[in-house]
Design a protein around this motif. Structure first.
Motif, PDB file in Angstrom:
ATOM      1  N   ARG A  49       1.033  -1.139  -0.163  1.00  0.00           N
ATOM      2  CA  ARG A  49      -0.042   0.076  -0.052  1.00  0.00           C
ATOM      3  C   ARG A  49       0.794   1.461   0.026  1.00  0.00           C
ATOM      4  NH1 ARG A  49      -5.522   0.302   3.145  1.00  0.00           N
ATOM      5  NH2 ARG A  49      -5.941  -1.243   1.208  1.00  0.00           N
ATOM      6  N   HIS A  51       0.794   5.420   0.297  1.00  0.00           N
ATOM      7  CA  HIS A  51       0.068   6.462   0.657  1.00  0.00           C
ATOM      8  C   HIS A  51       0.717   7.727  -0.001  1.00  0.00           C
ATOM      9  CE1 HIS A  51      -1.111   3.634   3.841  1.00  0.00           C
ATOM     10  NE2 HIS A  51      -2.265   3.975   3.588  1.00  0.00           N
ATOM     11  N   LYS A  55      -4.437  10.272  -0.867  1.00  0.00           N
ATOM     12  CA  LYS A  55      -4.593   9.015  -1.980  1.00  0.00           C
ATOM     13  C   LYS A  55      -3.789   7.667  -1.391  1.00  0.00           C
ATOM     14  CE  LYS A  55      -5.463  12.196  -5.544  1.00  0.00           C
ATOM     15  NZ  LYS A  55      -4.917  13.018  -6.931  1.00  0.00           N
ATOM     16  N   PHE A  56      -4.302   6.800  -1.949  1.00  0.00           N
ATOM     17  CA  PHE A  56      -3.473   5.290  -1.782  1.00  0.00           C
ATOM     18  C   PHE A  56      -3.813   4.498  -2.832  1.00  0.00           C
ATOM     19  CE2 PHE A  56      -7.737   3.877  -0.069  1.00  0.00           C
ATOM     20  CZ  PHE A  56      -7.743   2.533  -0.447  1.00  0.00           C
ATOM     21  N   GLY A  57      -2.917   3.573  -3.179  1.00  0.00           N
ATOM     22  CA  GLY A  57      -2.893   2.672  -4.102  1.00  0.00           C
ATOM     23  C   GLY A  57      -2.536   1.325  -3.562  1.00  0.00           C
ATOM     24  N   ASP A  58      -2.841   0.202  -4.053  1.00  0.00           N
ATOM     25  CA  ASP A  58      -2.323  -1.212  -3.653  1.00  0.00           C
ATOM     26  C   ASP A  58      -1.768  -1.740  -4.636  1.00  0.00           C
ATOM     27  OD1 ASP A  58      -3.346  -0.875  -1.074  1.00  0.00           O
ATOM     28  OD2 ASP A  58      -5.201  -2.073  -1.558  1.00  0.00           O
ATOM     29  N   CYS A  83     -13.454  -0.814   5.811  1.00  0.00           N
ATOM     30  CA  CYS A  83     -14.378  -0.109   4.701  1.00  0.00           C
ATOM     31  C   CYS A  83     -14.541   1.329   5.047  1.00  0.00           C
ATOM     32  CB  CYS A  83     -15.539  -0.660   4.570  1.00  0.00           C
ATOM     33  SG  CYS A  83     -15.566  -2.449   3.978  1.00  0.00           S
ATOM     34  N   GLN A  85     -12.910   4.117   5.087  1.00  0.00           N
ATOM     35  CA  GLN A  85     -11.718   4.998   4.727  1.00  0.00           C
ATOM     36  C   GLN A  85     -12.019   6.280   4.322  1.00  0.00           C
ATOM     37  OE1 GLN A  85     -10.208   2.649   1.282  1.00  0.00           O
ATOM     38  NE2 GLN A  85      -9.823   0.848   2.625  1.00  0.00           N
ATOM     39  N   GLN A  88      -8.790   8.189  -0.501  1.00  0.00           N
ATOM     40  CA  GLN A  88      -9.563   7.871  -1.928  1.00  0.00           C
ATOM     41  C   GLN A  88      -8.418   6.861  -2.410  1.00  0.00           C
ATOM     42  OE1 GLN A  88      -9.252  11.153  -4.441  1.00  0.00           O
ATOM     43  NE2 GLN A  88      -9.752  10.177  -6.180  1.00  0.00           N
ATOM     44  N   ARG A  89      -8.974   5.888  -2.892  1.00  0.00           N
ATOM     45  CA  ARG A  89      -8.230   4.874  -3.682  1.00  0.00           C
ATOM     46  C   ARG A  89      -8.146   5.149  -5.290  1.00  0.00           C
ATOM     47  NH1 ARG A  89      -7.597  -1.013  -3.357  1.00  0.00           N
ATOM     48  NH2 ARG A  89      -8.789  -1.017  -1.525  1.00  0.00           N
ATOM     49  N   SER A  91      -5.852   4.243  -8.904  1.00  0.00           N
ATOM     50  CA  SER A  91      -4.899   3.114  -9.821  1.00  0.00           C
ATOM     51  C   SER A  91      -3.647   3.214  -9.476  1.00  0.00           C
ATOM     52  CB  SER A  91      -5.249   3.200 -11.270  1.00  0.00           C
ATOM     53  OG  SER A  91      -4.361   4.574 -11.809  1.00  0.00           O
ATOM     54  N   ILE A  95      -0.895   6.266  -8.460  1.00  0.00           N
ATOM     55  CA  ILE A  95      -0.295   6.628  -7.390  1.00  0.00           C
ATOM     56  C   ILE A  95       1.070   6.240  -7.343  1.00  0.00           C
ATOM     57  CG2 ILE A  95      -0.141   4.091  -6.504  1.00  0.00           C
ATOM     58  CD1 ILE A  95      -1.022   7.006  -4.247  1.00  0.00           C
TER      59      ILE A  95
END
Length: 133
Positions: A49, A51, A55-58, A83, A85, A88-89, A91, A95
C-alpha cells in the motif's frame, strides 16, 4: 489467557489479515501464514500500500517473505473497519506517478537546504559516513 514469550504470542494471529510496516518505509497488507523465532514472516495475498496525501493505491505482490529484522510494526487489520476509509483509492499508475512527484519535491527541498547550509559555510555529514565515528 496465558502469556507466551517472544514471537510465540503471534501463533494466535496466523491466518489473519495483518499490516506490516517495514524499515524502508513500505507498508504491506496480507494474511499471516507463518512466523518463526526470528520474527521472519510469510504473508499470503500481499499488497503493497502506497500513501500519498489523501490518496492510496495497492500493488499486488502475492506471497511475500519478510526478514524479521526489517519489521518495524505488525498489527492485525480490523476487517469491520477496513471499509471506513477517508482516503481515496486510485489506480496503481496514478499512485506511482504521485509518489514519483512527491519524491522529486523532497529531493529538490533537500538540495535547496544543503545549498543554503553550504552558503553559510557549514557542512552536513552524509548518513553513510556517520558509522565511522
Amino acid at each position: 489467557m496465558n502469556y507466551m514469550p517472544g514471537t510465540a504470542s503471534l501463533i494466535e494471529d496466523i491466518d489473519k489479515k495483518h499490516l506490516v510496516l517495514l524499515r524502508d518505509g513500505r507498508t504491506l497488507i496480507g494474511i499471516l501464514r507463518s512466523i518463526d523465532q526470528f520474527a521472519n514472516l510469510v504473508l499470503h495475498q500481499t499488497v503493497e500500500r502506497i500513501h500519498v496525501g489523501k490518496k492510496f493505491g495497492d500493488i499486488p505482490r502475492g506471497i511475500f517473505v519478510v526478514r524479521g529484522e526489517n519489521v518495524v510494526l505488525l498489527g492485525e487489520v480490523d476487517l469491520d473497519k477496513e471499509c471506513d476509509q477517508i482516503l481515496q483509492r486510485v489506480s496503481i499508475e496514478e499512485i506511482l506517478e504521485e509518489q514519483r512527484i512527491e519524491q522529486q519535491a523532497k529531493q529538490e527541498s533537500e538540495r535547496l537546504k544543503l545549498q543554503a547550509v553550504k552558503e553559510r559555510g557549514l557542512s552536513i555529514p552524509k548518513a553513510d559516513t556517520l558509522d565511522d565515528f
